[in-house]
Enzyme design. Structure first.
Site, PDB file in Angstrom:
ATOM      1  N   SER A 142       0.797  -1.234   0.000  1.00  0.00           N
ATOM      2  CA  SER A 142       0.000   0.000   0.000  1.00  0.00           C
ATOM      3  C   SER A 142       0.826   1.279   0.000  1.00  0.00           C
ATOM      4  CB  SER A 142      -0.962   0.010   1.195  1.00  0.00           C
ATOM      5  OG  SER A 142      -2.069  -0.817   0.939  1.00  0.00           O
ATOM      6  N   LYS A 174       2.669   6.508   5.606  1.00  0.00           N
ATOM      7  CA  LYS A 174       1.794   5.493   5.005  1.00  0.00           C
ATOM      8  C   LYS A 174       2.344   4.105   5.302  1.00  0.00           C
ATOM      9  CE  LYS A 174      -1.678   4.042   2.645  1.00  0.00           C
ATOM     10  NZ  LYS A 174      -1.662   2.857   3.534  1.00  0.00           N
ATOM     11  N   LYS A 228      -0.060   3.663  -2.675  1.00  0.00           N
ATOM     12  CA  LYS A 228      -1.082   4.699  -2.558  1.00  0.00           C
ATOM     13  C   LYS A 228      -0.487   6.084  -2.333  1.00  0.00           C
ATOM     14  CE  LYS A 228      -4.632   1.512  -0.899  1.00  0.00           C
ATOM     15  NZ  LYS A 228      -4.109   0.331  -0.202  1.00  0.00           N
ATOM     16  N   SER A 250      -6.606   3.500   4.040  1.00  0.00           N
ATOM     17  CA  SER A 250      -5.839   2.696   3.088  1.00  0.00           C
ATOM     18  C   SER A 250      -6.752   1.849   2.204  1.00  0.00           C
ATOM     19  CB  SER A 250      -4.824   1.787   3.814  1.00  0.00           C
ATOM     20  OG  SER A 250      -3.859   1.310   2.903  1.00  0.00           O
TER      21      SER A 250
END
Length: 394
Positions: free
Chosen positions: A60, A226, A63, A123
């Site tokens: 992720s 993140k 992202k 997320s």
């Protein structure tokens, strides 16, 4: 332009003090991760790294690029925070079993702002697809934008295959590329970066908390980051924190657990703030020097830097910081605004800590035929005595 004669114009000691005792600095932490890196935001200096260039699955962390591309689309005016996005079947949350999601469903009309919170705070893989389709029509079209932006930002070891980061053939990045991306998010799309500090977001009556546990750490002022996890990638975390005027970016990829990625990130950040400092050496909007221009309508031009200049070095280092200015001389018109006319290098002792090109702050057109002829004669005479120090700037 042919390689010009370089003349050392100045070597100025900015600060000096006798070094009596050497500063003892512990070795940087060695982390249980596939790759990691600690970077200073202002200078871009890499302070600590392990396998910073190794290709790894981003999970992720992908992202981060999804959010960056959307931020640039907002900046360009092609979409807005208040734009409504119709959720398609492709973005339906049931298509992402056993993975993070925002819990949107087909037929929902969701603002870009809410989808960005679903992407960043929760997320959400579903939010990533909805945003991708909104921006580019299809997720594959959006992925092409992601990879174009990666190339533009200098992320030469990164390839995306989707907007959310689930494992697949060909997807890869590196700790260095992820630090580069986070740095550009902070600098280029600050309104997007603000969302990374939000600790919770509610959608469909479901409250979800930001997975970056360092946001709750009272020992560090972490204001964004993140997380990422897949079975292929392991547990990863990109974070940024500030202490006084200093901002650091940590990247930890491929750790064995959520707790390990948090502890590893904390170790990196604490080490950087404890043993390093960052200093602004020059400002972009200030003139650095006045340089003689030959055969031009004006006799000189102001030179300076395209961007602010920073250096990061060991805290408590007692060696002197020196600045060395080099002008590519003789400087002959025409000179265009932005032309590189020299460079400045800063050193601590013999170690270079920063180097930046000097650019012309304005243009200088060619002078009259008489002016050019006269300066040609003067330059010819001067060339006979080119060993004389300081000749070209006079």
């Amino acid at each position: 332009m042919n390689k010009p004669l370089s003349l050392l114009l100045a070597s100025i000691t900015l600060c000096s003090s006798a070094s009596v005792f050497a500063l003892v600095t512990p070795n940087p932490p060695s982390l249980n991760a596939k790759g990691y890196l600690l970077m200073d935001y202002q200078s871009g200096a890499v302070l600590v790294d392990g396998n910073k260039d190794v290709a790894l699955a981003p999970a992720s962390l992908t992202k981060l690029m999804t959010a960056y591309v959307v931020g640039k689309e907002i900046e360009s005016g092609r979409t807005t925070w208040d734009s409504k996005v119709a959720v398609s079947e492709n973005a339906w949350s049931v298509k992402f079993p056993d993975s993070s999601k925002m819990f949107i469903k087909p037929g929902d009309n969701v603002t870009v702002a809410d989808l960005m919170r679903g992407l960043i705070v929760q997320s959400g893989n579903d939010a990533a697809v909805a945003l991708a389709e909104h921006v580019a029509g299809t997720e594959s079209g959006f992925v092409a934008l992601m990879n174009q932006w990666a190339a533009t930002l200098g992320m030469s070891s990164t390839q995306f295959i989707n907007a959310h980061g689930l494992d697949g053939e060909g997807i890869h990045t590196t700790p260095l590329d992820m630090a580069t991306l986070m740095r550009r998010i902070i600098e280029d799309v600050p309104e997007v970066y603000k969302l990374y500090s939000e600790k919770r977001f509610v959608w469909a009556d479901i409250k979800q908390y930001n997975r970056n546990r360092l946001l709750w750490d009272n020992s560090l002022n972490v204001d964004g980051g993140k997380t990422g996890y897949t079975s292929e990638a392991g547990y990863s975390l990109v974070s940024s924190a500030v202490q006084g005027p200093m901002r650091l970016i940590s990247v930890v990829m491929g750790t064995p657990s959520q707790q390990t990625r948090v502890e590893a990130s904390r170790q990196l950040l604490n080490y950087g703030f404890r043993f390093y400092e960052t200093e602004q050496l020059a400002e972009a909007d200030k003139n650095e020097a006045t340089v003689r221009v030959w055969k031009g309508q004006q006799a000189s031009v102001q030179v300076g830097f395209e961007q602010d200049v920073y250096a990061t070095y060991l805290r408590g280092n007692n060696r002197s910081l020196s600045k060395e200015t080099e002008i590519y001389a003789p400087l002959i018109a025409p000179v265009k605004q932005g032309d590189i006319v020299g460079s400045v290098t800063w050193r601590i002792g013999t170690d270079e800590v920063a180097s930046e090109p000097l650019i012309a702050k304005s243009s200088v057109e060619q002078g009259s035929i008489f002016k050019r002829a006269w300066d040609s004669v003067v330059l010819w005479f001067k060339s006979l005595f080119s060993d004389a120090k300081g000749l070209w700037e006079s």
